[in-house]
Each structure stands twice: as C-alpha cells, then as structure tokens.
Design a protein around this motif. Structure first.
Motif, short mmCIF file in Angstrom:
data_model
loop_
_atom_site.label_atom_id
_atom_site.label_comp_id
_atom_site.label_asym_id
_atom_site.label_seq_id
_atom_site.Cartn_x
_atom_site.Cartn_y
_atom_site.Cartn_z
N THR A 292 29.54 72.61 36.12
CA THR A 292 30.32 73.26 35.08
C THR A 292 30.74 74.68 35.49
O THR A 292 31.81 75.14 35.11
CB THR A 292 29.55 73.27 33.73
OG1 THR A 292 28.29 73.92 33.91
CG2 THR A 292 29.32 71.86 33.23
N MET A 293 29.92 75.34 36.31
CA MET A 293 30.28 76.66 36.83
C MET A 293 31.49 76.55 37.76
O MET A 293 32.36 77.41 37.75
CB MET A 293 29.11 77.30 37.58
CG MET A 293 28.12 77.98 36.67
SD MET A 293 28.94 79.27 35.73
CE MET A 293 27.69 79.62 34.54
N ASP A 294 31.52 75.48 38.55
CA ASP A 294 32.67 75.25 39.42
C ASP A 294 33.95 75.13 38.60
O ASP A 294 35.00 75.64 38.97
CB ASP A 294 32.47 73.96 40.24
CG ASP A 294 31.60 74.20 41.46
OD1 ASP A 294 31.38 75.39 41.79
OD2 ASP A 294 31.13 73.22 42.07
N PHE A 295 33.83 74.46 37.47
CA PHE A 295 34.99 74.31 36.58
C PHE A 295 35.44 75.69 36.07
O PHE A 295 36.63 76.01 36.09
CB PHE A 295 34.66 73.37 35.42
CG PHE A 295 35.60 73.48 34.26
CD1 PHE A 295 36.94 73.11 34.41
CD2 PHE A 295 35.17 73.98 33.04
CE1 PHE A 295 37.82 73.23 33.34
CE2 PHE A 295 36.04 74.10 31.98
CZ PHE A 295 37.38 73.74 32.13
N LEU A 296 34.49 76.53 35.63
CA LEU A 296 34.84 77.87 35.14
C LEU A 296 35.54 78.70 36.20
O LEU A 296 36.49 79.42 35.93
CB LEU A 296 33.58 78.63 34.69
CG LEU A 296 32.96 78.30 33.33
CD1 LEU A 296 31.91 79.33 32.99
CD2 LEU A 296 34.01 78.22 32.22
#
Ligand code: 2AM
Length: 223
Positions: free
Chosen positions: A28-32
């Motif tokens: 999810t951090m990669d998405f952000l």
C-alpha cells in the motif's frame, strides 16, 4: 458477594498476522508513492495541502499507531452501545482466536484517511454487528448509506492525517461508495494495481484488479 462483570475490550476485529501486516504495508505504501507523482493527483493537490503549488509526501502525511485490523465492534471498554450484547454472542465466542482470511478489494485516500476496503464473506458478516454501517453517520449521508449493502463500511485503516481519528476511515469509505452509486465519479486513471477514480474534494478510490488477501485472527484489543 458481588460477581465482577468480565471486562469488555476496546474493540473486536480481525487482526492481520505480523508478516501479513508487513506485506500489506509495503504494497500500500508503494501505491501512495505512485499516487503523489500522478498528474491527476497533482491537479487536486490543494485539497491536501491547502495550497496549489505545494507538494505532498503521502507516506509522511498518513500515520498509524494501532496494529492493522478490520474492526467489527467498537466497545470502548463497555461504554459503547451494544458492546456487552456483542461480546456475548455465540458466534463471537466461537470465532474468538480463530484464523480467517480477509479480502481487500479497494484502497481509498482522502485528505483525512488512507484505508483498505474489505469485502466480507457471508460467514464473516455474522460477526458484523447489525446497524454497524450507519453508526455515527451524518443525517445527510444516512439515506445513501441505508441503500448500500450491509458490510459496506468494513475496512482496515492504513493511516490517518495529523489530528484525525481512525473512525473517520469508515465514514470516508461510505461517502465514496455513496458518490459512486450516484454516478459521481470523475477522472479515471489506469494503474498497475487497478483503476483509480477521483470523487471530488480530495477523495480517491482504487478498485483493485486482483483482491489482496490477508491472513488474520479474530480477536479483541485493549490498550
Ligand atoms: P477504524 O476501525 O476505522 O480503524 C479504536 O479506535 C478502533 O476502533 C479503531 O480501529 C477505530 O476505527 C475503531 N473505532 C473507533 N470509534 C469507532 C466508532 N464509533 N465506530 C466504529 N469503529 C470505531
């Protein structure tokens, strides 16, 4: 002699196993990281920063202190309405400490919260309290929420911006689902993980191409 009541927890929910927590945080951090570099996102940056030209590092913007989980019942140590009744349900007792797999089907980002939408199975719905979707929902939003399927509020809070309480994530999710139902989706961007849509006032919704599953334990949390 007086019998002491068993103590009620802060809340019940499905808690991600530690290794799953790491995996979901990374994904999810990669998405952000990708989101705040998109032109579509930059166009609406002022909804996050209050200023047009300012940049935002979404990874720093959202914080989370609690272990990753999907709340079923917020008990507030017994102060919340229906807490005791919930704790005494047979299904709650029988499911306690049992493993379960959650399915994340979408991610949401708003100026207040970052969250993962959880699609509950029929069995998991048995642990979802009646009326939980509309608890604390503003009167203006209530009619739309009542027309959404039960369990629509189920989510994992991934982070909140400074000064925001995590209860806001479920409310932001409901607002987004209500806007979608009214056909109010704006810009759409195809991303590796799925389709990203904009829903006004800094609200973003990523419908995942493939659900992300996570192993959890149904349990309770007390500070
Ligand atoms: P969350 O489920 O959106 O993350 C402790 O505060 C936990 O209980 C958090 O996980 C929080 O939000 C949830 N919570 C707090 N107040 C709540 C409320 N009134 N209704 C439902 N969940 C609540």
């Amino acid at each position: 002699t007086q019998q002491k009541e068993p103590e009620l927890p802060f809340f019940f929910g499905w808690f991600l196993l530690p290794e799953e927590e790491e995996r979901i945080k990374c994904a999810t951090m990669d998405f952000l990281k990708t989101l705040d570099t998109l032109e579509a996102f930059k166009e609406h940056i002022s909804e996050f920063t209050g200023e047009a030209e300012k940049e935002v590092d979404l990874e720093q913007y959202f914080q989370n202190a609690l272990p990753l989980h999907c709340t079923t019942k917020f008990c507030d140590y017994g102060k919340a309405e229906g807490a005791k009744e919930y704790a005494e349900l047979l299904v709650v007792k029988e499911s306690f400490s049992k493993s379960d797999e959650l399915s994340v089907t979408a991610l949401i980002v708003t100026p207040r919260t970052f969250g993962a939408r959880v699609e509950l199975t029929e069995t998991q719905m048995k642990l979802w309290p009646e009326g939980a979707d509309k608890e604390g929902v503003s009167p203006a939003l209530l009619p739309s929420v009542e027309s959404l399927p039960a369990g629509s509020r189920a989510h994992v809070t991934l982070g909140c911006s400074a000064g925001v309480e995590s209860v806001q994530t479920g409310l932001d999710l409901l607002e987004i689902l209500a806007l979608q139902k009214e056909g109010k989706e704006g810009t759409q961007v195809e991303m590796e993980l799925g389709t990203l849509s904009y829903l006004s006032e800094g609200r973003w919704f990523l419908a995942l191409r493939e659900p992300i599953t996570a192993d959890t334990t149904f349990s309770s949390f007390s500070d």
